[in-house]
Enzyme design. Structure first.
Site, PDB file in Angstrom:
ATOM      1  N   ARG A   1       5.355  -0.371  -6.149  1.00  0.00           N
ATOM      2  CA  ARG A   1       5.590  -0.950  -4.734  1.00  0.00           C
ATOM      3  C   ARG A   1       4.720  -2.693  -4.715  1.00  0.00           C
ATOM      4  O   ARG A   1       4.050  -2.698  -3.522  1.00  0.00           O
ATOM      5  CB  ARG A   1       5.030   0.154  -3.429  1.00  0.00           C
ATOM      6  CG  ARG A   1       5.581   0.875  -3.694  1.00  0.00           C
ATOM      7  CD  ARG A   1       4.820   2.449  -2.274  1.00  0.00           C
ATOM      8  NE  ARG A   1       4.975   1.033  -1.186  1.00  0.00           N
ATOM      9  CZ  ARG A   1       5.347   2.333  -0.061  1.00  0.00           C
ATOM     10  NH1 ARG A   1       6.402   2.819  -0.001  1.00  0.00           N
ATOM     11  NH2 ARG A   1       4.782   2.184   1.088  1.00  0.00           N
TER      12      ARG A   1
ATOM     13  N   LYS B   1       7.063  -4.149  -3.322  1.00  0.00           N
ATOM     14  CA  LYS B   1       8.410  -3.748  -3.405  1.00  0.00           C
ATOM     15  C   LYS B   1       8.611  -3.885  -1.931  1.00  0.00           C
ATOM     16  O   LYS B   1       9.707  -4.111  -1.676  1.00  0.00           O
ATOM     17  CB  LYS B   1       8.309  -2.501  -4.427  1.00  0.00           C
ATOM     18  CG  LYS B   1       9.955  -2.755  -4.223  1.00  0.00           C
ATOM     19  CD  LYS B   1      11.174  -3.392  -5.218  1.00  0.00           C
ATOM     20  CE  LYS B   1      12.052  -3.650  -5.073  1.00  0.00           C
ATOM     21  NZ  LYS B   1      12.759  -4.297  -5.468  1.00  0.00           N
TER      22      LYS B   1
ATOM     23  N   GLU C   1       8.989 -15.912  -8.222  1.00  0.00           N
ATOM     24  CA  GLU C   1       7.985 -15.082  -8.254  1.00  0.00           C
ATOM     25  C   GLU C   1       8.095 -13.996  -9.379  1.00  0.00           C
ATOM     26  O   GLU C   1       6.718 -13.158  -9.963  1.00  0.00           O
ATOM     27  CB  GLU C   1       9.143 -13.902  -6.805  1.00  0.00           C
ATOM     28  CG  GLU C   1      10.331 -13.182  -7.240  1.00  0.00           C
ATOM     29  CD  GLU C   1      10.368 -12.054  -6.278  1.00  0.00           C
ATOM     30  OE1 GLU C   1      12.708 -12.064  -6.433  1.00  0.00           O
ATOM     31  OE2 GLU C   1      10.231 -11.582  -5.689  1.00  0.00           O
TER      32      GLU C   1
ATOM     33  N   LYS D   1      13.720 -16.137  -7.672  1.00  0.00           N
ATOM     34  CA  LYS D   1      13.619 -15.618  -9.013  1.00  0.00           C
ATOM     35  C   LYS D   1      12.683 -15.740  -9.225  1.00  0.00           C
ATOM     36  O   LYS D   1      11.806 -15.276  -9.770  1.00  0.00           O
ATOM     37  CB  LYS D   1      15.009 -14.737  -9.179  1.00  0.00           C
ATOM     38  CG  LYS D   1      16.107 -13.732  -8.681  1.00  0.00           C
ATOM     39  CD  LYS D   1      15.587 -12.289  -8.539  1.00  0.00           C
ATOM     40  CE  LYS D   1      15.136 -12.113  -7.586  1.00  0.00           C
ATOM     41  NZ  LYS D   1      15.551 -11.640  -6.328  1.00  0.00           N
TER      42      LYS D   1
ATOM     43  N   ASN E   1      -2.541   2.581   5.567  1.00  0.00           N
ATOM     44  CA  ASN E   1      -1.059   0.700   5.185  1.00  0.00           C
ATOM     45  C   ASN E   1      -0.787   0.298   6.246  1.00  0.00           C
ATOM     46  O   ASN E   1      -0.850   1.557   7.314  1.00  0.00           O
ATOM     47  CB  ASN E   1       0.213   1.533   5.194  1.00  0.00           C
ATOM     48  CG  ASN E   1       0.339   2.256   3.164  1.00  0.00           C
ATOM     49  OD1 ASN E   1      -1.127   2.373   3.051  1.00  0.00           O
ATOM     50  ND2 ASN E   1       1.585   2.758   3.401  1.00  0.00           N
ATOM     51  N   GLY E   2      -1.145  -1.047   6.750  1.00  0.00           N
ATOM     52  CA  GLY E   2      -1.273  -2.012   7.892  1.00  0.00           C
ATOM     53  C   GLY E   2      -2.217  -2.617   7.742  1.00  0.00           C
ATOM     54  O   GLY E   2      -2.540  -2.495   7.033  1.00  0.00           O
TER      55      GLY E   2
ATOM     56  N   HIS F   1      19.051 -36.975   0.743  1.00  0.00           N
ATOM     57  CA  HIS F   1      17.759 -37.143   2.000  1.00  0.00           C
ATOM     58  C   HIS F   1      15.657 -36.729   1.674  1.00  0.00           C
ATOM     59  O   HIS F   1      15.473 -36.686   2.055  1.00  0.00           O
ATOM     60  CB  HIS F   1      18.263 -35.589   2.415  1.00  0.00           C
ATOM     61  CG  HIS F   1      19.892 -36.819   2.831  1.00  0.00           C
ATOM     62  ND1 HIS F   1      20.741 -37.986   3.812  1.00  0.00           N
ATOM     63  CD2 HIS F   1      21.136 -35.850   2.923  1.00  0.00           C
ATOM     64  CE1 HIS F   1      21.575 -38.013   3.785  1.00  0.00           C
ATOM     65  NE2 HIS F   1      22.058 -37.053   3.637  1.00  0.00           N
TER      66      HIS F   1
ATOM     67  N   TRP G   1      -2.397  -2.912  -1.295  1.00  0.00           N
ATOM     68  CA  TRP G   1      -2.825  -4.497  -1.717  1.00  0.00           C
ATOM     69  C   TRP G   1      -3.214  -5.038  -0.681  1.00  0.00           C
ATOM     70  O   TRP G   1      -3.160  -4.999   0.812  1.00  0.00           O
ATOM     71  CB  TRP G   1      -0.610  -4.245  -1.204  1.00  0.00           C
ATOM     72  CG  TRP G   1      -0.126  -5.617  -1.320  1.00  0.00           C
ATOM     73  CD1 TRP G   1       0.452  -6.183  -2.576  1.00  0.00           C
ATOM     74  CD2 TRP G   1       0.209  -6.782  -0.195  1.00  0.00           C
ATOM     75  NE1 TRP G   1       1.197  -7.504  -2.419  1.00  0.00           N
ATOM     76  CE2 TRP G   1       0.433  -7.942  -1.257  1.00  0.00           C
ATOM     77  CE3 TRP G   1      -0.496  -6.770   1.032  1.00  0.00           C
ATOM     78  CZ2 TRP G   1       0.998  -8.770  -0.229  1.00  0.00           C
ATOM     79  CZ3 TRP G   1       0.018  -7.968   1.973  1.00  0.00           C
ATOM     80  CH2 TRP G   1       1.206  -8.868   0.622  1.00  0.00           C
TER      81      TRP G   1
ATOM     82  N   GLU H   1      18.801 -18.180  -4.222  1.00  0.00           N
ATOM     83  CA  GLU H   1      17.831 -16.678  -4.679  1.00  0.00           C
ATOM     84  C   GLU H   1      18.169 -16.961  -6.471  1.00  0.00           C
ATOM     85  O   GLU H   1      17.083 -16.560  -6.946  1.00  0.00           O
ATOM     86  CB  GLU H   1      19.397 -15.959  -4.685  1.00  0.00           C
ATOM     87  CG  GLU H   1      19.250 -14.587  -5.164  1.00  0.00           C
ATOM     88  CD  GLU H   1      18.442 -13.648  -5.250  1.00  0.00           C
ATOM     89  OE1 GLU H   1      17.526 -13.708  -3.949  1.00  0.00           O
ATOM     90  OE2 GLU H   1      17.920 -12.819  -5.759  1.00  0.00           O
TER      91      GLU H   1
ATOM     92  N   CYS I   1       1.096  -0.908   0.241  1.00  0.00           N
ATOM     93  CA  CYS I   1       0.328   0.516   0.045  1.00  0.00           C
ATOM     94  C   CYS I   1       0.621   1.468   0.220  1.00  0.00           C
ATOM     95  O   CYS I   1       2.142   0.927   0.638  1.00  0.00           O
ATOM     96  CB  CYS I   1      -0.729   0.223   1.516  1.00  0.00           C
ATOM     97  SG  CYS I   1      -1.710  -1.305   1.799  1.00  0.00           S
TER      98      CYS I   1
END
Ligand code: F6R
Length: 606
Positions: free
Chosen positions: A27, A601, A485, A482, A98-99, A501, A74, A478, A2
């Protein structure tokens, strides 16, 4: 995540609010809205999807209000539709938030019993009705103070009132919020990036504070409603015009910028003439520290994991790493001689901030490695090491990851030298190698064409695996992050030695598996693990470094070679083809590369 914008001006504000909301788009969000005040009435327009949809609405174009608030949402509570989009308004007040309000269910029950009607499924709407209820008996300051005290959870708020034509209220607890100052107008913003296009004069609210923004001045209050004086900061204007240039996506630009951003980082910390590292004003003696805990989320956590290997190699410190969302709720044994390091691109990640706050409350030594130096994490750490890689807009972190690794490596080297854990000759050798890194990254970026072709196979597969040992293991994690996402392909990162294993059961005919096997001390072991997956039908993409010795294996599907350097620095180079693999795979699928679905973001809720 947000974002909030508020403007109190003499001129109509809707188009400036829309432009500022566009700056917040990076964001990650799913709906947008705006409310302005005109002629004693609140005009509110909201829409699902992008800010463009909101902008096209003829009601927005005809808004005449000179004071207003805007929001990109968001979704947390309630579907991402126009009803749940912010602002939420009653007849008297309009709120952007926001929150998350954790006690919203209880508050809603209470407000319904008082006769309030709710239109949305959001937690935010309780704030609107609480303020409306409190305004029945209190003035503005007291009604805000009383409302904030009833809320549990985190928030940044922007509020306008129907009968207050020269006033926006901002309030914060847990989520960042800033005030900006302009000529005969003042602003509210959740993010200095959005405010930077209007002003470089900014004040950040501290937790618990609220403010009243008028056109010609701003007043700040603590949580008890007592006035407080705040400093006005001047931001550097160098990044004002950060755009995509000729690139299709910010991510493509940010990948290609890495030689330059690494060069900038090296310039900031390396003393060229003496081959030394400059870290000024470090507040503690290195013999007061015998342990280090590195904390972050997502990609930033991967750079912490990477740093664990370097700190163990180059220093005699006890090294632990932690995911911020786990650390903050565990029963930690805080140690006086431990240094707590918080790694974050945005410097606003709610979990990382909460972990920092917890350490500060326990009087620990706290240090942050951040990109946004005006951020909450930077401001509240006792020492800051900036990454210096410039604005990063693509939701998937690329140049900031390499930047975080660079600073962590430099930090490990310097601590190792100061504690006499490594000898000066070895240190100097490593600094000399480090100075060649930007050039090596530049050359490795040329692996482009091959990766483009390879990405098709990943797109066609049900899933994929990324395997590495030692220094390559964090990079495997990583690489998998990537890919998932950006191209929404199931991808798992694993230590190559762990396959037997359990995860080996996943390997089937034709499954693409990335093996990270540079010619470091783990090379032979990783190649053995590679043979084990090939024997079970995997299509192996081997990523190694250039060498005169051929890899002995007949059944590798594809091979990509990065440049060669010392073992410590190979992880930087191995990262490049993995960033490109994720980029091209998403590009071919036609996905929104800079704003992948469901992601944000700056993750300002926990
Ligand atoms: C992935 C990514 C995220 C962030 C994480 C922490 O590409 O960007 O996993 O790394 O959300 O964000 P910061 O670094 O801003 O604390």
């Amino acid at each position: 995540m947000c974002g909030i914008i508020g403007i109190n001006s003499n001129k109509p504000v809707s188009s400036t609010i829309i432009n500022s909301l566009k700056k917040l788009e990076y964001r990650g969000y799913d709906s947008a809205g705006i409310a302005t005040l005109y002629d004693g009435l609140i005009d509110e327009v909201k829409s699902e999807g992008r800010v463009n949809n909101l902008e096209k609405n003829s009601l927005v174009q005809s808004m005449k209000g000179t004071i207003g608030i805007g929001h990109v949402r968001w979704a947390t509570h309630g579907l991402p539709n126009s009803i749940n989009a912010h602002p939420h308004s009653s007849q008297y007040v309009s709120v952007v938030h926001n929150g998350i309000i954790e006690n919203s269910t209880l508050l809603k029950k209470f407000l319904i019993s008082k006769g309030h009607n709710f239109k949305s499924q959001t937690d935010t709407e309780v704030i609107v009705h609480l303020i409306t209820e409190n305004l029945k008996t209190e003035n503005i300051v007291n009604s805000i103070k009383k409302t904030l005290k009833s809320l549990q959870g985190s928030f940044a708020l922007g509020i306008v009132f129907k009968d207050q034509p020269d006033l926006i209220v901002g309030a914060r607890r847990g989520s960042p919020l800033a005030v900006g100052y302009g000529p005969n107008e003042n602003y509210l913003g959740s993010d200095s990036y959005a405010l930077k296009s209007m002003t470089n004069k900014i004040t950040y609210l501290n937790d618990g504070e609220f403010c009243i923004i008028k056109k010609d001045h701003v007043e700040f209050f603590d949580e008890d409603g007592v006035k407080v004086n705040k400093k006005v900061l001047e931001l550097s204007s160098e990044e004002k015009s950060y755009d995509k240039g000729d690139y299709k996506h910010f991510m493509a630009k940010e990948i290609e910028e890495q030689p330059t951003t690494l060069k900038n980082g090296i310039k900031e910390y390396i003393d060229n003439s003496n081959n030394d590292i400059n870290i000024y004003n470090f507040p503690w003696k290195t013999n007061e520290i015998n342990a280090i805990t590195l904390i972050g989320c997502g990609t930033a956590y991967h750079s912490c994991l990477m740093a664990k290997y370097w700190f163990e190699e180059l220093t005699s410190l006890d090294v632990s790493i932690d995911i911020a969302s786990e650390f903050r709720y565990r029963k930690n044994r805080f140690k006086k001689n431990s240094l707590y390091v918080f790694v974050s691109q945005s410097g606003e990640t709610a979990d990382t901030y909460a972990a920092l706050d917890l350490c500060n409350q326990n009087n620990m030594k706290t240090c942050s490695i951040v990109n946004v130096i005006e951020s909450s994490i930077a401001r509240d750490s006792k020492f800051v090491l900036p990454i210096h890689c410039g604005t990063e807009i693509g939701v998937a972190s690329t140049k900031a990851f390499l930047g975080q690794m660079l600073i962590l490596y430099i930090f490990a080297l310097k601590i190792g030298l100061l504690r006499k854990d490594i000898i000066k000759e070895k240190f100097t050798e490593k600094i000399k190698d480090l100075k060649t890194l930007p050039k090596l990254v530049e050359q490795t970026l040329l692996t482009d064409n091959k990766i483009q072709t390879i990405s098709t196979t990943f797109n066609e597969a049900k899933g994929s695996m990324f395997l590495g040992r030692g220094f390559s293991y964090p990079i495997a994690l990583e690489g998998a992050l990537k890919l998932k996402e950006l191209s929404y392909i199931h991808a798992e990162g694993y230590p190559a030695g762990e396959m037997k294993h359990g995860p080996l059961a996943l390997i089937e005919e034709g499954m693409p598996v990335v093996i990270l096997a540079p010619r470091d001390s783990y090379y032979k072991k990783t190649i053995s693990n590679m043979q084990e997956v090939i024997a079970r039908g995997a299509k192996v993409l081997l990523i190694t470094n250039k060498s005169k010795d051929e890899v002995i294996s007949e059944n590798i599907w594809e091979k990509v070679e990065v440049e060669s350097t010392n073992d410590d620095l190979l992880p930087f180079l191995l990262t490049i083809p993995l960033q490109k693999l994720a980029y091209y795979s998403a590009l071919k699928k036609g996905y929104d590369i800079d704003k992948p679905r469901n992601l944000a973001k700056s993750v300002t809720v926990e």
